[in-house]
Design a protein around this motif. Structure first.
Motif, PDB file in Angstrom:
ATOM      1  N   ILE A  69      -2.645   0.575  -4.340  1.00 40.23           N
ATOM      2  CA  ILE A  69      -2.301  -0.692  -4.061  1.00 40.23           C
ATOM      3  C   ILE A  69      -1.455  -0.844  -5.202  1.00 40.23           C
ATOM      4  O   ILE A  69      -1.923  -0.785  -6.270  1.00 40.23           O
ATOM      5  CB  ILE A  69      -3.534  -1.709  -3.842  1.00 40.23           C
ATOM      6  N   GLU A 127       0.900  -1.349   0.037  1.00 37.94           N
ATOM      7  CA  GLU A 127       0.128  -0.023   0.083  1.00 37.94           C
ATOM      8  C   GLU A 127       0.762   1.237   0.090  1.00 37.94           C
ATOM      9  O   GLU A 127       1.969   1.398   0.784  1.00 37.94           O
ATOM     10  CB  GLU A 127      -0.788  -0.007   1.207  1.00 37.94           C
ATOM     11  N   ALA A 140      -5.170   3.650   1.708  1.00 40.45           N
ATOM     12  CA  ALA A 140      -3.982   3.779   0.933  1.00 40.45           C
ATOM     13  C   ALA A 140      -4.298   4.542  -0.379  1.00 40.45           C
ATOM     14  O   ALA A 140      -5.528   4.640  -0.834  1.00 40.45           O
ATOM     15  CB  ALA A 140      -3.620   2.425   0.345  1.00 40.45           C
ATOM     16  N   PRO A 171      -0.054  -4.606   4.111  1.00 41.75           N
ATOM     17  CA  PRO A 171      -1.267  -4.577   5.047  1.00 41.75           C
ATOM     18  C   PRO A 171      -1.399  -5.062   6.170  1.00 41.75           C
ATOM     19  O   PRO A 171      -0.873  -6.092   6.734  1.00 41.75           O
ATOM     20  CB  PRO A 171      -2.256  -5.204   3.996  1.00 41.75           C
ATOM     21  N   ARG A 226       0.734   4.831   1.190  1.00 42.23           N
ATOM     22  CA  ARG A 226      -0.070   5.698   1.878  1.00 42.23           C
ATOM     23  C   ARG A 226       0.792   6.771   2.811  1.00 42.23           C
ATOM     24  O   ARG A 226       2.053   6.660   2.903  1.00 42.23           O
ATOM     25  CB  ARG A 226      -0.713   4.653   2.702  1.00 42.23           C
ATOM     26  N   GLU A 284      -7.997  -3.958   3.199  1.00 38.46           N
ATOM     27  CA  GLU A 284      -7.081  -2.899   2.704  1.00 38.46           C
ATOM     28  C   GLU A 284      -6.732  -3.153   1.389  1.00 38.46           C
ATOM     29  O   GLU A 284      -6.540  -1.732   0.755  1.00 38.46           O
ATOM     30  CB  GLU A 284      -5.947  -2.787   3.755  1.00 38.46           C
ATOM     31  N   THR A 285      -6.592  -3.942   0.597  1.00 32.25           N
ATOM     32  CA  THR A 285      -6.223  -4.315  -0.597  1.00 32.25           C
ATOM     33  C   THR A 285      -7.279  -4.559  -1.699  1.00 32.25           C
ATOM     34  O   THR A 285      -7.048  -4.276  -2.813  1.00 32.25           O
ATOM     35  CB  THR A 285      -4.999  -5.218  -0.869  1.00 32.25           C
TER      36      THR A 285
END
Length: 177
Positions: free
Chosen positions: A141, A57, A138, A72, A59, A93-94
């Motif tokens: 990815i 990620e 994020a 992640p 971020r 998250e992804t």
């Protein structure tokens, strides 16, 4: 020398963080007030694909005002195993569901001030299942070549201690068996 803890009191507590003050005795009978953070464990994963690329990620972290790659990772919910939390966090998250997760490492990133424990797992496959659950986790990815990890660390494009330790572990030692 082992420090003696005489007492510990909360200063601030919420569901994410427990800030405390401890009355500790150090060498020579000296005592001091030491601030500390108590947190729930966290779990994450290094996920590789067949092209030897790692799922990362990109971020921003407002506290340090840095942009960097991270694996992640997130909190372990009450009653949840670290392995299940890692799988959930990767997917949330992804948008990628990791293959079978194997333990990679467990670390305390700041043991001088926090009891935070990070459980990191490894998967050598993942399946795309959709978009990330939240748009704020994020900026993007990416699948990044594992071979690029040392340069990313040198260029400060990986600054999270847990992400750095996990990525360099896989890069330097190889996949866990």
């Amino acid at each position: 020398m082992r420090w003696t803890v005489h007492s510990e009191k909360p200063l601030y507590t919420d569901r994410w963080l427990d800030v405390r003050i401890a009355d500790v005795e150090i060498s020579g009978g000296r005592r001091l007030d030491h601030r500390l953070l108590r947190t729930s464990p966290a779990a994450g994963a290094v996920v590789l694909n067949g092209a030897d690329e790692v799922l990362l990620e990109w971020r921003h972290r407002f506290i340090t005002d840095t942009w960097a790659y991270e694996i992640p990772m997130g909190g372990v919910e009450p009653g949840e195993s670290p392995r299940k939390a890692a799988a959930r966090e990767v997917e949330e998250e992804t948008g990628w569901r990791p293959g079978p997760l194997r333990p990679l490492l467990c670390l305390h990133p700041s043991p001088g001030i926090s009891d935070s424990e990070h459980h990191v797992f490894f998967a050598d496959s993942a399946e795309r299942v959709g978009d990330p659950a939240e748009d704020w986790e994020a900026e993007r990815i990416e699948w990044v070549p594992l071979a690029d990890v040392p340069a990313l660390v040198a260029d400060r494009k990986v600054v999270s201690g847990t992400s750095m330790a996990a990525l360099l572990r896989v890069y330097g030692v190889g996949r866990p068996v």
